[in-house]
Design a protein around this motif. Structure first.
Motif, PDB file in Angstrom:
ATOM      1  N   ASN A  13      12.818  16.649  71.335  1.00 25.70           N
ATOM      2  CA  ASN A  13      13.743  17.711  71.732  1.00 25.70           C
ATOM      3  C   ASN A  13      14.386  17.478  73.097  1.00 25.70           C
ATOM      4  O   ASN A  13      15.060  18.360  73.621  1.00 25.70           O
ATOM      5  CB  ASN A  13      13.029  19.063  71.718  1.00 25.70           C
ATOM      6  CG  ASN A  13      12.648  19.478  70.315  1.00 25.70           C
ATOM      7  OD1 ASN A  13      13.427  19.317  69.388  1.00 25.70           O
ATOM      8  ND2 ASN A  13      11.445  19.993  70.151  1.00 25.70           N
ATOM      9  N   PRO A  16      18.448  17.575  72.839  1.00 30.28           N
ATOM     10  CA  PRO A  16      18.964  18.949  72.701  1.00 30.28           C
ATOM     11  C   PRO A  16      18.699  19.801  73.955  1.00 30.28           C
ATOM     12  O   PRO A  16      19.544  20.610  74.342  1.00 30.28           O
ATOM     13  CB  PRO A  16      18.211  19.507  71.495  1.00 30.28           C
ATOM     14  CG  PRO A  16      17.807  18.300  70.710  1.00 30.28           C
ATOM     15  CD  PRO A  16      17.563  17.225  71.729  1.00 30.28           C
ATOM     16  N   ARG A  46      15.976  24.297  68.636  1.00 28.13           N
ATOM     17  CA  ARG A  46      17.281  24.931  68.855  1.00 28.13           C
ATOM     18  C   ARG A  46      17.158  26.455  68.972  1.00 28.13           C
ATOM     19  O   ARG A  46      17.771  27.063  69.850  1.00 28.13           O
ATOM     20  CB  ARG A  46      18.266  24.551  67.751  1.00 28.13           C
ATOM     21  CG  ARG A  46      19.662  25.101  68.022  1.00 28.13           C
ATOM     22  CD  ARG A  46      20.661  24.675  66.975  1.00 28.13           C
ATOM     23  NE  ARG A  46      21.947  25.276  67.226  1.00 28.13           N
ATOM     24  CZ  ARG A  46      22.941  24.691  67.886  1.00 28.13           C
ATOM     25  NH1 ARG A  46      22.796  23.471  68.355  1.00 28.13           N
ATOM     26  NH2 ARG A  46      24.084  25.323  68.058  1.00 28.13           N
ATOM     27  N   SER A  64      26.724  28.439  72.551  1.00 26.15           N
ATOM     28  CA  SER A  64      26.596  27.763  71.253  1.00 26.15           C
ATOM     29  C   SER A  64      27.692  26.724  71.060  1.00 26.15           C
ATOM     30  O   SER A  64      27.435  25.615  70.597  1.00 26.15           O
ATOM     31  CB  SER A  64      26.648  28.776  70.111  1.00 26.15           C
ATOM     32  OG  SER A  64      25.521  29.617  70.163  1.00 26.15           O
ATOM     33  N   ASP A  68      27.155  22.374  71.099  1.00 26.48           N
ATOM     34  CA  ASP A  68      27.604  21.461  70.051  1.00 26.48           C
ATOM     35  C   ASP A  68      28.782  20.586  70.472  1.00 26.48           C
ATOM     36  O   ASP A  68      29.288  19.806  69.667  1.00 26.48           O
ATOM     37  CB  ASP A  68      27.984  22.267  68.801  1.00 26.48           C
ATOM     38  CG  ASP A  68      26.777  22.967  68.195  1.00 26.48           C
ATOM     39  OD1 ASP A  68      25.668  22.398  68.265  1.00 26.48           O
ATOM     40  OD2 ASP A  68      26.938  24.080  67.669  1.00 26.48           O
TER      41      ASP A  68
END
Length: 120
Positions: A13, A16, A46, A64, A68
């Motif tokens: 992770n 991310p 996430r 968000s 991305d």
């Protein structure tokens, strides 16, 4: 002080989480978000990243969308390339006036390098 991302590949992770910190940075909350992640190293899926952003009252639509955004990953990849270029192979790695200090170090190690830098 300059903070560079260096998500280690063996942490599933890490990338991310780095992207989430950069998304928080776009709202002026990089260091606050980093502190939350370091306090919750065992929960960085996430959904967790989104929960932390919401708890910090970040704009969730923006967060968000930024999470991305391929540009954030490109910036992180540039940080990784720079780390390779300067032979920073682990975290944390510090550079004080070009001198490398690797790992968690006692304050005396930093003082020594800072004093040497100031003497020149």
């Amino acid at each position: 002080v300059v903070y560079k991302n260096m998500p280690m590949p063996f942490h599933k992770n890490a990338l991310p989480a780095a992207k989430a910190m950069m998304a928080a940075h776009k709202q002026g909350k990089f260091f606050e978000y980093k502190d939350v992640l370091f306090a919750h190293q065992d929960a960085q899926e996430r959904a967790d990243l989104l929960t932390y952003a919401q708890e910090m009252k970040l704009d969730m639509n923006r967060f968000s969308r930024d999470l991305d955004d391929p540009a954030l990953e490109a910036a992180i990849q540039a940080d990784l390339a720079e780390a390779r270029r300067v032979s920073a192979v682990g975290t944390p790695t510090f550079f004080i006036n070009g001198r490398k200090l690797i790992g968690a170090q006692p304050i005396g190690a930093f003082r020594k390098l800072v004093d040497a830098a100031l003497a020149h």
